[in-house]
Motif scaffolding. Structure first.
Motif, PDB file in Angstrom:
ATOM      1  N   MET A  90       0.929  -1.205  -0.113  1.00  0.00           N
ATOM      2  CA  MET A  90      -0.031  -0.037   0.430  1.00  0.00           C
ATOM      3  C   MET A  90       1.225   1.601   0.131  1.00  0.00           C
ATOM      4  O   MET A  90       0.207   2.467  -0.215  1.00  0.00           O
ATOM      5  CB  MET A  90      -0.756   0.331   1.532  1.00  0.00           C
ATOM      6  N   LYS A  91       2.139   1.216   0.085  1.00  0.00           N
ATOM      7  CA  LYS A  91       2.820   2.478  -0.093  1.00  0.00           C
ATOM      8  C   LYS A  91       2.909   2.593  -0.770  1.00  0.00           C
ATOM      9  O   LYS A  91       2.430   4.753  -0.408  1.00  0.00           O
ATOM     10  CB  LYS A  91       4.787   1.926   0.263  1.00  0.00           C
ATOM     11  N   GLU A  97      -9.635   4.258  -0.002  1.00  0.00           N
ATOM     12  CA  GLU A  97      -9.803   3.176  -0.605  1.00  0.00           C
ATOM     13  C   GLU A  97      -8.862   2.014  -0.649  1.00  0.00           C
ATOM     14  O   GLU A  97      -9.097   0.854  -0.539  1.00  0.00           O
ATOM     15  CB  GLU A  97     -10.267   3.368  -1.478  1.00  0.00           C
ATOM     16  N   GLU A  98      -7.128   2.736  -1.215  1.00  0.00           N
ATOM     17  CA  GLU A  98      -6.470   1.278  -1.342  1.00  0.00           C
ATOM     18  C   GLU A  98      -5.608   1.621  -0.680  1.00  0.00           C
ATOM     19  O   GLU A  98      -4.468   0.513  -0.016  1.00  0.00           O
ATOM     20  CB  GLU A  98      -5.362   2.536  -2.642  1.00  0.00           C
ATOM     21  N   ARG A  99      -5.365   2.153   0.615  1.00  0.00           N
ATOM     22  CA  ARG A  99      -5.302   2.138   2.126  1.00  0.00           C
ATOM     23  C   ARG A  99      -5.982   1.272   3.100  1.00  0.00           C
ATOM     24  O   ARG A  99      -5.366   0.794   4.613  1.00  0.00           O
ATOM     25  CB  ARG A  99      -5.133   3.269   2.329  1.00  0.00           C
ATOM     26  N   MET A 100      -6.919   0.925   2.691  1.00  0.00           N
ATOM     27  CA  MET A 100      -8.137   0.039   3.296  1.00  0.00           C
ATOM     28  C   MET A 100      -7.620  -1.058   4.446  1.00  0.00           C
ATOM     29  O   MET A 100      -6.783  -2.233   3.304  1.00  0.00           O
ATOM     30  CB  MET A 100      -9.167   0.596   3.396  1.00  0.00           C
ATOM     31  N   LEU A 101      -7.480  -1.676   5.411  1.00  0.00           N
ATOM     32  CA  LEU A 101      -7.358  -2.875   5.415  1.00  0.00           C
ATOM     33  C   LEU A 101      -8.345  -3.339   6.886  1.00  0.00           C
ATOM     34  O   LEU A 101      -8.474  -2.493   7.462  1.00  0.00           O
ATOM     35  CB  LEU A 101      -5.659  -4.037   5.326  1.00  0.00           C
ATOM     36  N   TRP A 102      -8.563  -4.380   7.548  1.00  0.00           N
ATOM     37  CA  TRP A 102      -8.962  -5.352   9.039  1.00  0.00           C
ATOM     38  C   TRP A 102      -7.884  -4.857   9.959  1.00  0.00           C
ATOM     39  O   TRP A 102      -6.759  -5.560   9.346  1.00  0.00           O
ATOM     40  CB  TRP A 102      -9.766  -6.067   8.688  1.00  0.00           C
ATOM     41  N   HIS A 103      -8.065  -4.749  10.808  1.00  0.00           N
ATOM     42  CA  HIS A 103      -7.270  -4.459  12.366  1.00  0.00           C
ATOM     43  C   HIS A 103      -7.701  -5.576  13.559  1.00  0.00           C
ATOM     44  O   HIS A 103      -8.606  -5.396  13.587  1.00  0.00           O
ATOM     45  CB  HIS A 103      -6.588  -3.167  12.359  1.00  0.00           C
ATOM     46  N   LYS A 104      -7.272  -6.502  13.191  1.00  0.00           N
ATOM     47  CA  LYS A 104      -7.878  -6.668  14.786  1.00  0.00           C
ATOM     48  C   LYS A 104      -6.777  -7.260  15.986  1.00  0.00           C
ATOM     49  O   LYS A 104      -5.678  -7.293  15.480  1.00  0.00           O
ATOM     50  CB  LYS A 104      -8.618  -8.084  14.813  1.00  0.00           C
ATOM     51  N   VAL A 105      -7.594  -6.430  16.761  1.00  0.00           N
ATOM     52  CA  VAL A 105      -6.096  -6.158  18.500  1.00  0.00           C
ATOM     53  C   VAL A 105      -6.641  -7.202  19.247  1.00  0.00           C
ATOM     54  O   VAL A 105      -7.567  -7.159  19.681  1.00  0.00           O
ATOM     55  CB  VAL A 105      -6.075  -4.909  18.936  1.00  0.00           C
ATOM     56  N   GLU A 121       1.255   6.117   6.606  1.00  0.00           N
ATOM     57  CA  GLU A 121       3.420   6.622   7.129  1.00  0.00           C
ATOM     58  C   GLU A 121       3.614   4.907   6.905  1.00  0.00           C
ATOM     59  O   GLU A 121       4.374   5.017   7.724  1.00  0.00           O
ATOM     60  CB  GLU A 121       3.156   7.940   8.233  1.00  0.00           C
ATOM     61  N   ILE A 122       3.977   4.211   5.168  1.00  0.00           N
ATOM     62  CA  ILE A 122       4.246   3.848   6.081  1.00  0.00           C
ATOM     63  C   ILE A 122       6.009   3.822   4.867  1.00  0.00           C
ATOM     64  O   ILE A 122       5.977   4.298   4.402  1.00  0.00           O
ATOM     65  CB  ILE A 122       3.533   2.653   4.168  1.00  0.00           C
ATOM     66  N   VAL A 123       6.857   3.001   5.951  1.00  0.00           N
ATOM     67  CA  VAL A 123       7.967   3.412   5.470  1.00  0.00           C
ATOM     68  C   VAL A 123       8.227   1.346   5.996  1.00  0.00           C
ATOM     69  O   VAL A 123       8.372   0.936   6.625  1.00  0.00           O
ATOM     70  CB  VAL A 123       8.574   3.410   5.972  1.00  0.00           C
ATOM     71  N   ALA A 124       9.337   1.077   4.180  1.00  0.00           N
ATOM     72  CA  ALA A 124       9.215  -0.465   4.157  1.00  0.00           C
ATOM     73  C   ALA A 124      10.232  -0.650   3.435  1.00  0.00           C
ATOM     74  O   ALA A 124      10.683  -0.351   2.058  1.00  0.00           O
ATOM     75  CB  ALA A 124       7.892  -1.012   3.012  1.00  0.00           C
ATOM     76  N   GLY A 125      11.478  -0.408   4.428  1.00  0.00           N
ATOM     77  CA  GLY A 125      12.987   0.109   3.780  1.00  0.00           C
ATOM     78  C   GLY A 125      13.291   1.304   3.734  1.00  0.00           C
ATOM     79  O   GLY A 125      12.710   2.601   4.180  1.00  0.00           O
ATOM     80  N   GLY A 126      14.715   1.714   4.006  1.00  0.00           N
ATOM     81  CA  GLY A 126      15.869   2.857   4.325  1.00  0.00           C
ATOM     82  C   GLY A 126      16.011   2.221   5.667  1.00  0.00           C
ATOM     83  O   GLY A 126      15.748   1.200   6.726  1.00  0.00           O
ATOM     84  N   GLY A 127      16.926   3.095   6.248  1.00  0.00           N
ATOM     85  CA  GLY A 127      17.690   3.308   7.644  1.00  0.00           C
ATOM     86  C   GLY A 127      19.318   3.229   6.714  1.00  0.00           C
ATOM     87  O   GLY A 127      19.336   3.609   5.998  1.00  0.00           O
ATOM     88  N   ASP A 128      19.689   3.206   8.363  1.00  0.00           N
ATOM     89  CA  ASP A 128      21.214   3.287   8.059  1.00  0.00           C
ATOM     90  C   ASP A 128      21.485   2.079   6.982  1.00  0.00           C
ATOM     91  O   ASP A 128      21.148   1.023   7.141  1.00  0.00           O
ATOM     92  CB  ASP A 128      21.910   3.463   9.762  1.00  0.00           C
ATOM     93  N   ALA A 129      23.230   2.164   6.778  1.00  0.00           N
ATOM     94  CA  ALA A 129      23.300   1.328   5.682  1.00  0.00           C
ATOM     95  C   ALA A 129      24.006   0.086   6.356  1.00  0.00           C
ATOM     96  O   ALA A 129      23.846  -1.298   5.921  1.00  0.00           O
ATOM     97  CB  ALA A 129      24.889   1.709   5.412  1.00  0.00           C
ATOM     98  N   THR A 130      24.379   0.936   7.824  1.00  0.00           N
ATOM     99  CA  THR A 130      24.546  -0.541   8.814  1.00  0.00           C
ATOM    100  C   THR A 130      24.013  -1.708   8.960  1.00  0.00           C
ATOM    101  O   THR A 130      23.766  -2.691  10.066  1.00  0.00           O
ATOM    102  CB  THR A 130      26.073  -1.030   9.615  1.00  0.00           C
TER     103      THR A 130
END
Length: 157
Positions: A90-91, A97-105, A121-130
């Motif tokens: 979804m990033k 509508e494209e960002r909708m999902l079901w969430h169960k706690v 605010e999806i982050v999937a990847g990135g960060g410090d090189a190490t």
């Protein structure tokens, strides 16, 4: 009162599929948001207003005008994890509508909170090189989720 670890609270997500919520019988549809997730925080927000009138004692009162329940998650990105795949997919989506999902706690006492949510605010990847790749964002319930107490589910602490 006994203290309980946060890890006893379980979070699951499922595809929105046009608004049809999966049942508990569809347990394979509910994907655990767990592997490589190190922190899940309740970042709910409340909006208030203040008012006072002649019926009171002359002091202002805070009045709750709105509440939004949000759960932030963070950890390391694992593109092979099905829950992370669903969110990461979804990033680059740009509509609600494209960002909708079901969430169960599933709370530590066995109670459940479930409803439609938006992945934001999806982050999937990135960060410090190490370091391993980041995986962060938040799931915001759309409206008030359904709450089922543990005594209603047959579960309990």
């Amino acid at each position: 009162m006994a203290r309980k670890k946060n890890a006893l609270r379980k979070h699951f997500i499922a595809p929105y599929n046009g608004g049809t919520m999966p049942t508990d019988a569809d347990e394979k549809v509910w994907l655990p948001l767990a592997a490589n997730i190190t922190t899940i925080s309740d970042d709910s927000e409340e909006k208030t207003d203040t008012a006072g009138d002649y019926a009171g004692d002359g002091n202002e009162l805070d009045i709750l005008t709105g509440r939004s329940e949000k759960w932030s998650y963070e950890g390391t990105y694992d593109p092979a994890d099905p829950a992370q795949q669903l969110i990461a997919g979804m990033k680059r989506k740009t509509t609600d509508e494209e960002r909708m999902l079901w969430h169960k706690v599933v709370e530590s006492d066995g109670s459940t909170v479930v409803g439609a949510a938006k992945a934001l605010e999806i982050v999937a990847g990135g960060g410090d090189a190490t370091e391993f790749e980041d995986f962060t964002g938040h799931l915001d319930f759309v409206g008030t989720p359904t709450i089922t107490k543990a005594s209603d589910t047959g579960a309990g602490a």
